[in-house]
Design a protein around this motif. Structure first.
Motif, PDB file in Angstrom:
ATOM      1  N   ASP A 187       0.855  -1.189   0.000  1.00 26.22           N
ATOM      2  CA  ASP A 187       0.000   0.000   0.000  1.00 26.22           C
ATOM      3  C   ASP A 187       0.891   1.240   0.000  1.00 26.22           C
ATOM      4  N   THR A 188       0.716   2.081  -1.002  1.00 26.00           N
ATOM      5  CA  THR A 188       1.591   3.230  -1.206  1.00 26.00           C
ATOM      6  C   THR A 188       0.782   4.515  -1.127  1.00 26.00           C
ATOM      7  N   PRO A 189       1.239   5.503  -0.360  1.00 25.40           N
ATOM      8  CA  PRO A 189       0.501   6.773  -0.281  1.00 25.40           C
ATOM      9  C   PRO A 189       0.323   7.408  -1.657  1.00 25.40           C
ATOM     10  N   THR A 190      -0.693   8.254  -1.771  1.00 23.70           N
ATOM     11  CA  THR A 190      -0.975   8.941  -3.022  1.00 23.70           C
ATOM     12  C   THR A 190       0.251   9.729  -3.489  1.00 23.70           C
ATOM     13  N   ASN A 191       0.591   9.584  -4.764  1.00 24.60           N
ATOM     14  CA  ASN A 191       1.765  10.260  -5.296  1.00 24.60           C
ATOM     15  C   ASN A 191       1.589  10.482  -6.791  1.00 24.60           C
ATOM     16  N   THR A 192       2.488  11.269  -7.365  1.00 23.01           N
ATOM     17  CA  THR A 192       2.462  11.545  -8.807  1.00 23.01           C
ATOM     18  C   THR A 192       3.698  10.983  -9.497  1.00 23.01           C
ATOM     19  N   GLY A 193       4.235   9.927  -8.924  1.00 20.74           N
ATOM     20  CA  GLY A 193       5.401   9.269  -9.503  1.00 20.74           C
ATOM     21  C   GLY A 193       6.522   9.122  -8.499  1.00 20.74           C
ATOM     22  N   LEU A 194       7.113   7.923  -8.439  1.00 15.05           N
ATOM     23  CA  LEU A 194       8.218   7.637  -7.531  1.00 15.05           C
ATOM     24  C   LEU A 194       9.525   7.598  -8.315  1.00 15.05           C
ATOM     25  N   ASP A 196      13.055   7.220  -6.522  1.00  9.80           N
ATOM     26  CA  ASP A 196      14.210   6.531  -5.952  1.00  9.80           C
ATOM     27  C   ASP A 196      13.841   5.961  -4.595  1.00  9.80           C
ATOM     28  N   LEU A 197      14.684   5.038  -4.110  1.00  6.74           N
ATOM     29  CA  LEU A 197      14.471   4.445  -2.794  1.00  6.74           C
ATOM     30  C   LEU A 197      15.802   4.240  -2.102  1.00  6.74           C
ATOM     31  N   ASP A 198      15.749   4.172  -0.777  1.00  9.72           N
ATOM     32  CA  ASP A 198      16.937   3.915   0.036  1.00  9.72           C
ATOM     33  C   ASP A 198      16.555   2.936   1.134  1.00  9.72           C
ATOM     34  N   ILE A 199      17.232   1.798   1.156  1.00  5.04           N
ATOM     35  CA  ILE A 199      16.914   0.741   2.108  1.00  5.04           C
ATOM     36  C   ILE A 199      17.734   0.925   3.375  1.00  5.04           C
ATOM     37  N   VAL A 200      17.049   1.106   4.492  1.00  3.43           N
ATOM     38  CA  VAL A 200      17.709   1.265   5.785  1.00  3.43           C
ATOM     39  C   VAL A 200      18.007  -0.100   6.393  1.00  3.43           C
ATOM     40  N   VAL A 205      12.357   1.049   4.466  1.00  6.97           N
ATOM     41  CA  VAL A 205      12.849   1.699   3.249  1.00  6.97           C
ATOM     42  C   VAL A 205      12.203   3.065   3.118  1.00  6.97           C
ATOM     43  N   TYR A 206      12.970   4.034   2.649  1.00  6.77           N
ATOM     44  CA  TYR A 206      12.458   5.357   2.321  1.00  6.77           C
ATOM     45  C   TYR A 206      12.346   5.463   0.804  1.00  6.77           C
ATOM     46  N   VAL A 207      11.303   6.147   0.349  1.00  7.72           N
ATOM     47  CA  VAL A 207      11.108   6.348  -1.083  1.00  7.72           C
ATOM     48  C   VAL A 207      10.783   7.817  -1.327  1.00  7.72           C
ATOM     49  N   CYS A 208      11.301   8.352  -2.429  1.00  7.58           N
ATOM     50  CA  CYS A 208      11.019   9.743  -2.779  1.00  7.58           C
ATOM     51  C   CYS A 208      10.452   9.799  -4.191  1.00  7.58           C
ATOM     52  N   GLY A 209       9.748  10.895  -4.482  1.00  5.38           N
ATOM     53  CA  GLY A 209       9.120  11.024  -5.785  1.00  5.38           C
ATOM     54  C   GLY A 209       8.885  12.463  -6.169  1.00  5.38           C
ATOM     55  N   ASN A 210       8.032  12.647  -7.158  1.00  9.46           N
ATOM     56  CA  ASN A 210       7.711  13.978  -7.659  1.00  9.46           C
ATOM     57  C   ASN A 210       6.987  14.809  -6.604  1.00  9.46           C
ATOM     58  N   ALA A 211       7.010  16.117  -6.789  1.00 12.56           N
ATOM     59  CA  ALA A 211       6.305  17.064  -5.920  1.00 12.56           C
ATOM     60  C   ALA A 211       6.715  16.912  -4.457  1.00 12.56           C
ATOM     61  N   ALA A 212       8.028  16.703  -4.232  1.00 17.99           N
ATOM     62  CA  ALA A 212       8.606  16.616  -2.886  1.00 17.99           C
ATOM     63  C   ALA A 212       8.035  15.470  -2.057  1.00 17.99           C
ATOM     64  N   PHE A 213       7.619  14.397  -2.726  1.00 13.40           N
ATOM     65  CA  PHE A 213       7.054  13.234  -2.026  1.00 13.40           C
ATOM     66  C   PHE A 213       8.167  12.442  -1.338  1.00 13.40           C
ATOM     67  N   VAL A 214       7.974  12.144  -0.054  1.00 13.00           N
ATOM     68  CA  VAL A 214       8.868  11.280   0.707  1.00 13.00           C
ATOM     69  C   VAL A 214       8.009  10.414   1.621  1.00 13.00           C
TER      70      VAL A 214
END
Length: 222
Positions: A187-194, A196-200, A205-214
């Motif tokens: 289940d992924t929060p609403t976004n306009t495109g992902l 990159d990701l960083d696995i802790v 895991v952290y994921v970032c996307g368009n429109a300052a999505f984290v």
């Protein structure tokens, strides 16, 4: 930065003006590798202070998008037009191999704990090689959109995470709990495109996307 992001210092890699760096990776021996939009590859052997060009774009000038090293000697770079490069001598020379998806741009390359290669592609497919790019098998097809990236947790190399952006540009996180054999959507929060990701760790895991999505995904807390 050598103080946990407290301060940053500019370094000169030597890439051609206008030909940017698309990806970085740290090999098991601590060398940092960079791949560029003109097919060039650079390495730093001293934590980024100085850089040496290891591939001049003569084998391929295709944009390189991802790079990974299995050990200090054996490494792979992937990029546009199904490009796969392999080195077995610490980057002294690179050989062009047949990629898994003819005519398709490859978007990332990663390895699991067995040393198997996983490559994602712009046609929303994922491919695996168990013989270091000599042969490939498609293991995932998401239909429309693109698979932007896949990685495995650096500690265990067993739990994998991937990014799928559908045809409308909406991103979904995928997770594997069996070394990349199977993948399930989270289940992924609403976004306009992902992007990159960083696995802790295996479960975070952290994921970032368009429109300052984290967003942070924490399996242990769910």
């Amino acid at each position: 930065s050598t103080d946990y992001d407290g301060t940053w210092t500019d370094v000169i890699v030597g890439n051609v003006a206008g030909k940017g760096i698309n990806a970085l990776t740290v090999a098991p021996n601590g060398w940092i590798w960079a791949v560029c939009t003109d097919g060039r590859i650079y390495v730093s052997k001293n934590i980024g202070l100085t850089w040496t060009r290891m591939h001049d774009g003569s084998v391929t000038a295709q944009p390189l998008i991802g790079v990974v090293f299995v050990n200090a000697s054996l490494g792979f770079a992937v990029g546009d037009s199904n490009t796969v490069l392999r080195t077995s001598n610490k980057g002294d020379s690179w050989t062009l191999y047949t990629g898994p998806a003819a005519g398709t741009n490859l978007t990332s390359v990663s390895i699991n704990r067995e040393g198997y290669l996983f490559v994602t592609a712009s046609d929303a497919t994922m491919h695996r090689s168990i013989d270091y790019a000599n042969s490939w098998a498609q293991i995932l097809a998401m239909g429309a959109g693109t698979l932007a990236k896949a990685e495995f947790d650096p500690k265990l190399g067993y739990y994998g995470y991937a990014i799928h952006n559908n045809a409308a540009g909406v991103g979904t996180m995928l997770r594997s709990e069996d070394g990349g054999v199977s993948w399930l959507a989270w289940d992924t929060p609403t976004n306009t495109g992902l992007n990159d990701l960083d696995i802790v760790g295996p479960n975070m895991v952290y994921v970032c996307g368009n429109a300052a999505f984290v967003a942070k995904f924490d399996r242990a807390a769910s």
